[in-house]
Design a protein around this motif. Sequence first.
Motif, PDB file in Angstrom:
ATOM      1  N   ALA A   1     -25.243  19.847  36.677  1.00  0.00           N
ATOM      2  CA  ALA A   1     -25.650  19.208  37.938  1.00  0.00           C
ATOM      3  C   ALA A   1     -24.566  18.236  38.428  1.00  0.00           C
ATOM      4  CB  ALA A   1     -26.986  18.485  37.765  1.00  0.00           C
ATOM      5  N   GLN A   2     -23.989  17.451  37.518  1.00  0.00           N
ATOM      6  CA  GLN A   2     -22.917  16.525  37.895  1.00  0.00           C
ATOM      7  C   GLN A   2     -21.693  17.292  38.384  1.00  0.00           C
ATOM      8  OE1 GLN A   2     -22.872  14.524  34.055  1.00  0.00           O
ATOM      9  NE2 GLN A   2     -23.278  12.550  35.097  1.00  0.00           N
TER      10      GLN A   2
ATOM     11  N   ASP B   1     -19.353  20.069  45.249  1.00  0.00           N
ATOM     12  CA  ASP B   1     -19.876  20.088  46.620  1.00  0.00           C
ATOM     13  C   ASP B   1     -19.411  18.896  47.457  1.00  0.00           C
ATOM     14  OD1 ASP B   1     -21.198  22.424  45.967  1.00  0.00           O
ATOM     15  OD2 ASP B   1     -23.175  21.478  45.781  1.00  0.00           O
ATOM     16  N   ALA B   2     -19.336  17.711  46.848  1.00  0.00           N
ATOM     17  CA  ALA B   2     -19.027  16.496  47.612  1.00  0.00           C
ATOM     18  C   ALA B   2     -17.538  16.198  47.722  1.00  0.00           C
ATOM     19  CB  ALA B   2     -19.732  15.294  46.973  1.00  0.00           C
ATOM     20  N   VAL B   3     -16.730  16.646  46.741  1.00  0.00           N
ATOM     21  CA  VAL B   3     -15.325  16.247  46.708  1.00  0.00           C
ATOM     22  C   VAL B   3     -14.374  17.432  46.924  1.00  0.00           C
ATOM     23  CG1 VAL B   3     -13.537  15.125  45.309  1.00  0.00           C
ATOM     24  CG2 VAL B   3     -15.897  14.308  45.179  1.00  0.00           C
ATOM     25  N   VAL B   4     -14.563  18.494  46.173  1.00  0.00           N
ATOM     26  CA  VAL B   4     -13.595  19.600  46.208  1.00  0.00           C
ATOM     27  C   VAL B   4     -13.777  20.486  47.441  1.00  0.00           C
ATOM     28  CG1 VAL B   4     -12.592  21.532  44.932  1.00  0.00           C
ATOM     29  CG2 VAL B   4     -13.515  19.567  43.676  1.00  0.00           C
TER      30      VAL B   4
ATOM     31  N   PRO C   1     -12.237  23.754  52.373  1.00  0.00           N
ATOM     32  CA  PRO C   1     -13.411  24.492  52.857  1.00  0.00           C
ATOM     33  C   PRO C   1     -13.182  25.995  53.037  1.00  0.00           C
ATOM     34  CG  PRO C   1     -12.408  23.257  54.646  1.00  0.00           C
ATOM     35  CD  PRO C   1     -11.692  22.863  53.382  1.00  0.00           C
ATOM     36  N   LYS C   2     -11.933  26.446  53.075  1.00  0.00           N
ATOM     37  CA  LYS C   2     -11.675  27.877  53.257  1.00  0.00           C
ATOM     38  C   LYS C   2     -11.954  28.679  51.996  1.00  0.00           C
ATOM     39  CE  LYS C   2      -8.363  27.566  57.005  1.00  0.00           C
ATOM     40  NZ  LYS C   2      -7.020  27.943  57.465  1.00  0.00           N
TER      41      LYS C   2
ATOM     42  N   ILE D   1      -8.829  14.475  44.634  1.00  0.00           N
ATOM     43  CA  ILE D   1      -9.788  15.186  43.776  1.00  0.00           C
ATOM     44  C   ILE D   1      -9.593  14.768  42.322  1.00  0.00           C
ATOM     45  CG2 ILE D   1     -10.347  17.470  42.830  1.00  0.00           C
ATOM     46  CD1 ILE D   1      -9.648  18.590  45.683  1.00  0.00           C
ATOM     47  N   ILE D   2      -8.347  14.780  41.882  1.00  0.00           N
ATOM     48  CA  ILE D   2      -8.038  14.409  40.502  1.00  0.00           C
ATOM     49  C   ILE D   2      -8.437  12.960  40.232  1.00  0.00           C
ATOM     50  CG2 ILE D   2      -6.128  13.966  38.897  1.00  0.00           C
ATOM     51  CD1 ILE D   2      -4.758  16.472  40.167  1.00  0.00           C
TER      52      ILE D   2
END
Length: 150
Positions: A67-68, A74-77, A82-83, A126-127
């Motif tokens: 879940a994490q 979903d929220a960061v990567v 988005p492509k 992201i990292i």
Amino acid sequence: MSRAVPQVVTRSRLAVAVATVAILAGCGALPSAPEPSRACAAGFEAFERDTLYFGRAIPAGGQVSDAQWTAFLDAVVTPAFPKGLTVIDAAGQWRGASGSVMRESSKLVVLLHPRSSRDDTAIAGIIGTYRQRFGQEAVLQERQSVCVRF
């Protein structure tokens, strides 16, 4: 005459040394991205492939749950790329700063994108977010120049 022989030998050695340095200098510089007209076949585009290796073991104890991980993805990567992207489940190991070998389940995220400073900044974000959120010592980033066709 005895002096002429050492000069010839010295000049020969110098010529060999200069040639060796020139040859090796060409080996050290690789292009950061292939030029489409030179390195990519017709119909292909020059892209970067970044593979990010996310360990799921939390150094303070526990593991990044499914879940994490999904929430992070979903929220960061996904908003940063988005492509599309690919996520691969893996089992890995590495030697951390403590010197001990850590074995852990991992997630690999493969990103294919044209080279840009925007994408470089997004990947660094992201990292950084993953490292901070889950107390990670490191996230491995691997980059290769590739030719793609969609």
